[in-house]
Design an enzyme around this catalytic site. Structure first.
Site, mmCIF file in Angstrom:
data_model
loop_
_atom_site.group_PDB
_atom_site.id
_atom_site.type_symbol
_atom_site.label_atom_id
_atom_site.label_comp_id
_atom_site.label_asym_id
_atom_site.label_seq_id
_atom_site.Cartn_x
_atom_site.Cartn_y
_atom_site.Cartn_z
ATOM 1 N N SER A 7 34.564 -78.259 -87.074
ATOM 2 C CA SER A 7 35.669 -78.394 -86.400
ATOM 3 C C SER A 7 36.093 -78.431 -84.426
ATOM 4 O O SER A 7 35.427 -77.024 -84.408
ATOM 5 C CB SER A 7 36.839 -78.309 -87.553
ATOM 6 N N LYS A 8 37.087 -78.185 -84.061
ATOM 7 C CA LYS A 8 37.403 -78.195 -82.968
ATOM 8 C C LYS A 8 37.383 -76.347 -82.694
ATOM 9 O O LYS A 8 36.890 -75.731 -82.027
ATOM 10 C CB LYS A 8 38.792 -78.403 -82.525
ATOM 11 N N ARG A 9 38.162 -75.242 -84.122
ATOM 12 C CA ARG A 9 37.720 -74.268 -83.965
ATOM 13 C C ARG A 9 36.200 -73.547 -83.162
ATOM 14 O O ARG A 9 36.391 -72.804 -83.084
ATOM 15 C CB ARG A 9 38.175 -73.707 -85.196
ATOM 16 N N GLY B 259 34.519 -74.141 -80.956
ATOM 17 C CA GLY B 259 34.297 -74.964 -79.711
ATOM 18 C C GLY B 259 34.615 -76.276 -79.447
ATOM 19 O O GLY B 259 35.038 -77.399 -80.691
#
Length: 480
Positions: free
Chosen positions: A246-248, A250
């Site tokens: 996920s965006k976490r 990167g």
RNA sequence: GUCCCCAUCGUCUAGCCUGGCCUAGGACAUCGCCCUUUCAAGGCGGUAACACGGGUUCGAAUCCCGUUGGGGACGCCA
């Protein structure tokens, strides 16, 4: 059964993203596998936009996904179909299932359902629909119903997955899922079946997260009287902490990788190796991938996305690319970095030569563009450490000598420039590094660059002399 | 909670289906050396893994069972 389908040479696969976000790494990998499978078998690859959730789908994301597909060069043969344009088809099938008693109206409200789900979960019970509207005799006044599919209550359903092998589900575990919302729009598990059947998809290749949906979908196929396609469930792609990417973790959007200076072929090559392998081979051309791709050597376990390895692969592709190609690719980065101005003319032959010296030490187009700065720009910026170490009194006499000699040089070519340097070190009894490093800093601003002779040649006589003069001035009055 | 999937170096993986060729191979990363005007690239070498426990077998990374760990699903999302 599979052999049968393959022999008929009518393999049809599809990529069916929902336009609720950009094309991300996981989606791109799924698209790639479907594309490769179709191309390998000379089949058809369909693009279908699953936009039945009208509250979350946007036009913008549809375009973004298409842009991502195009950038990766995953071309499709049919579509993009849009489910919102096919609502009448789904409606027809829903009506038919209701008529046949295979689906029924459910008058429970979304709120009630949510309430019951939470309660079940908090009591540690399976949060399944309790089937209370299953055998209702008539409508409930004042409510608009949704439509549920009637799942079998006993027996088992077998999924013969092309990657996982045989997976058995107890039908008692399946609950009656909603196939049409109370607002009349159809839901995913229904539309996906109708469309895959209608579009004659032979192989459904998708993420692991859909494995649990498969038995439910199989019952819908059967209720509809359609052939069930073959399924292949791909392992998930995880982040460094082993949770779903996920965006976490990167950048997850494919387009973000374009902006970071990755080559589409490098991304494709990286993605294909997440869950697929061919012996010890790491680098594949597209043609090779199409030729060698098979679900037989697809992996079953989840893979952690490793940006380091992607960067390495990118460097391999940049290294292999011709300087002419690279010149084209790097242009947008030069523009964006303000290294060249819009409308500024630039000698492409000269640019290719400059890229030639840089490509084997650049891992991304961004790095390449960054290094190109000292070739192209009028003024250079000094790396403070390099400046301090090499632009000092000690090297001043060498600068003066080299400046005079280079000024006098007519054929400003690497080989001639080298002779100038060699003449000086011989006469002065010094090592090449003692003069090459200061000059490198004076000309490029850095203590790191390609071979100094070729750098000087490409930077050109005028700019080189100006930069050497500036270095001398700088040493004499360090305040500047 | 229920169901499903997965399990080889830090990471991607080969090998597993068709046990012995595995003192487990490759790649990224990492460390060292070589090359060298710098940095890369390249070359050479090193560190590093069969989750655990039971079986089956002459023999198990490979087959079976269990445990543990991880992931996923359980929506009027897809």
């Amino acid at each position: 059964m599979e052999a049968d389908i393959l022999n008929k040479n009518n393999v049809r696969t599809r990529f069916a993203p929902s336009p609720t976000g950009h094309l991300h790494i996981g989606g791109a990998r799924t698209a790639l596998f479907n594309w490769l499978f179709a191309r390998h078998h000379g089949g058809v690859f369909v693009l279908r936009i699953e936009d039945t959730d009208t509250s979350r789908s946007t036009e913008q994301y549809i375009e973004a996904i298409i842009e991502g597909m195009k950038w990766l060069r995953l071309d499709w043969d049919e579509g993009p179909y849009r489910q919102t344009e096919r609502f009448d088809i789904y409606k027809r099938y829903v009506d038919r299932l209701i008529d046949e008693g295979k689906a029924y109206y459910c008058y429970c409200s979304a709120e009630e359902l949510e309430q019951r789900r939470k309660e079940a979960l908090s009591h540690g019970r399976p949060p399944r629909y309790d089937g209370r509207c299953r055998d209702l005799k008539g409508p409930v006044p004042g409510r608009t119903p949704a439509v549920r599919f009637r799942m079998p209550e006993e027996g088992e359903t077998i999924v013969d997955d092309l990657i996982r092998g045989r997976v058995v589900f107890e039908n008692a575990q399946l609950d009656d899922l909603i196939i049409m919302r109370s607002d009349g729009t159809p839901t995913y598990n229904f539309t996906v079946v109708v469309d895959d059947a209608d579009m004659a998809i032979t192989h459904v290749i998708r993420g692991d997260d859909h494995l649990n949906n498969t038995p439910k979908q199989m019952h819908i196929y059967r209720a509809l009287g359609c052939d069930v396609p073959l399924f292949a469930h791909l392992p998930m792609i995880l982040g460094a902490d082993k949770t779903r990417l996920s965006k976490r973790h990167g950048a997850t959007s494919v387009m973000a990788y374009r902006e970071m200076g990755y080559l589409p072929d490098a991304l494709v090559n990286y993605l294909v190796r997440l869950g697929w392998s061919y012996g010890d081979q790491e680098v594949f051309s597209r043609e090779e991938l199409i030729e060698k791709f098979s679900l037989d050597n697809a992996g079953r376990s989840a893979a952690v996305f490793n940006p380091e390895k992607l960067l390495w692969l990118n460097s391999q592709y940049i290294n292999k690319g011709t300087s002419e190609e690279l010149a084209g690719y790097v242009m947008p980065f030069l523009l964006k970095g303000g290294i060249i101005q819009e409308g500024q003319s630039i000698d492409m032959g000269w640019l290719s030569k400059a890229i030639d010296t840089l490509k084997e030490r650049s891992r991304s187009l961004l790095e390449l563009a960054h290094s190109l700065r000292y070739y192209i720009a009028e003024d250079i910026e000094f790396d403070p450490k390099a400046k301090e170490k090499f632009l000092n009194e000690k090297s001043l006499p060498y600068f003066r000598t080299i400046l005079d000699r280079l000024r006098a040089l007519d054929r400003f070519e690497a080989a001639e420039i080298e002779k100038v340097f060699m003449g000086i070190i011989e006469k002065q009894g010094i090592k090449l590094g003692q003069i090459a490093q200061p000059v490198r800093v004076a000309v490029t601003g850095n203590s790191v660059s390609p071979g100094i002779f070729e750098v000087i040649e490409i930077v050109g006589k005028d700019k080189t002399l100006r930069r050497l003069e500036r270095a001398i001035a700088l040493i004499k009055s360090p305040i500047i």
